[in-house]
Design an enzyme around this catalytic site. Structure first.
Site, PDB file in Angstrom:
ATOM      1  CG  ASP A 194      32.206 -28.934  33.524  1.00 15.21           C
ATOM      2  OD1 ASP A 194      31.752 -28.613  34.639  1.00 15.21           O
ATOM      3  OD2 ASP A 194      32.893 -29.960  33.332  1.00 15.21           O
ATOM      4  NE  ARG A 195      25.331 -23.494  31.589  1.00 15.92           N
ATOM      5  CZ  ARG A 195      24.651 -24.195  32.487  1.00 15.92           C
ATOM      6  NH1 ARG A 195      24.878 -25.498  32.640  1.00 15.92           N
ATOM      7  NH2 ARG A 195      23.741 -23.607  33.247  1.00 15.92           N
TER       8      ARG A 195
END
Length: 216
Positions: A194-195
């Site tokens: 999810d970065r």
């Protein structure tokens, strides 16, 4: 729309290699960088010591290129080049650089930023002696960063080969040597889902080195 316009937005990789925690870091930035370099080599990453070196000219216009790190210790990170090249002109003028190791296969990168200095002639000569003969001849022949034709460059190499044909140990060119980046910050980046990547940064100040976490 071109095909590139359609494809690029869809290019996405989920990083799942695992977290990077403060407790897992080595005591010093150079020990941690050495550890990650060794792990990149063991994992079969091509050219694990390749780093993207960024410089800027006196007007602030940036340039970047890939070079090979050839020295690492508590003093800094060292690479070797032509002192008449664009990168050397930039470094001579600004005395500052940034270098990033992009270990994409390991979902990692490390970035070293700091002031620069030329390494001693003795240290340059020690590394020069380890270079393959072909690389030594190339360093003599190439007027790095200047506009040339392929023919003139090939002719220059032939002339240098003749010049040193009977020389066992080719001397260090006067225009060649090492630069050392003396870090002010060294950041270790580990990809996460999810970065929400882990970014841990060694920072040098008047009290020595400390580690801080930076938001992705």
């Amino acid at each position: 729309m071109s095909e590139v316009d359609v494809v690029l937005p869809a290019m996405r990789v989920s990083y799942e290699a695992g977290p990077l925690d403060e407790g897992s870091l080595a005591e010093s930035w150079h020990e941690q960088l050495g550890l990650w370099l060794a792990e990149a080599e063991s994992a079969g990453v091509p050219e694990p010591n390749a780093m993207v070196l960024a410089t800027a000219d006196p007007s602030g216009r940036p340039s970047s290129r890939t070079v090979l790190a050839k020295g690492l210790d508590e003093r800094g990170l060292t690479f070797y080049t032509n002192y008449t090249s664009t990168k050397s002109h930039d470094l001579q003028a600004t005395r500052y650089a940034s270098a990033t190791f992009p270990w994409i296969a390991l979902q990692r990168q490390a970035t070293v930023r700091g002031t620069v200095e030329r390494v001693s002639p003795a240290e340059s000569a020690e590394y020069w002696a380890q270079r393959p003969r072909g690389s030594q001849l190339g360093a003599w022949a190439s007027p790095q960063s200047r506009v040339v034709s392929k023919g003139s460059l090939d002719a220059a190499l032939v002339a240098i080969e003749r010049r040193f044909a009977d020389v066992e140990r080719i001397p260090v060119p006067p225009h060649w040597g090492g630069w050392r980046i003396r870090p002010e910050t060294v950041e270790f980046w580990q990809g996460r889902p999810d970065r929400l990547h882990d970014r841990l940064r060694y920072v040098h100040d008047s009290d020595g080195w400390r580690v801080e976490r930076v938001a992705p």
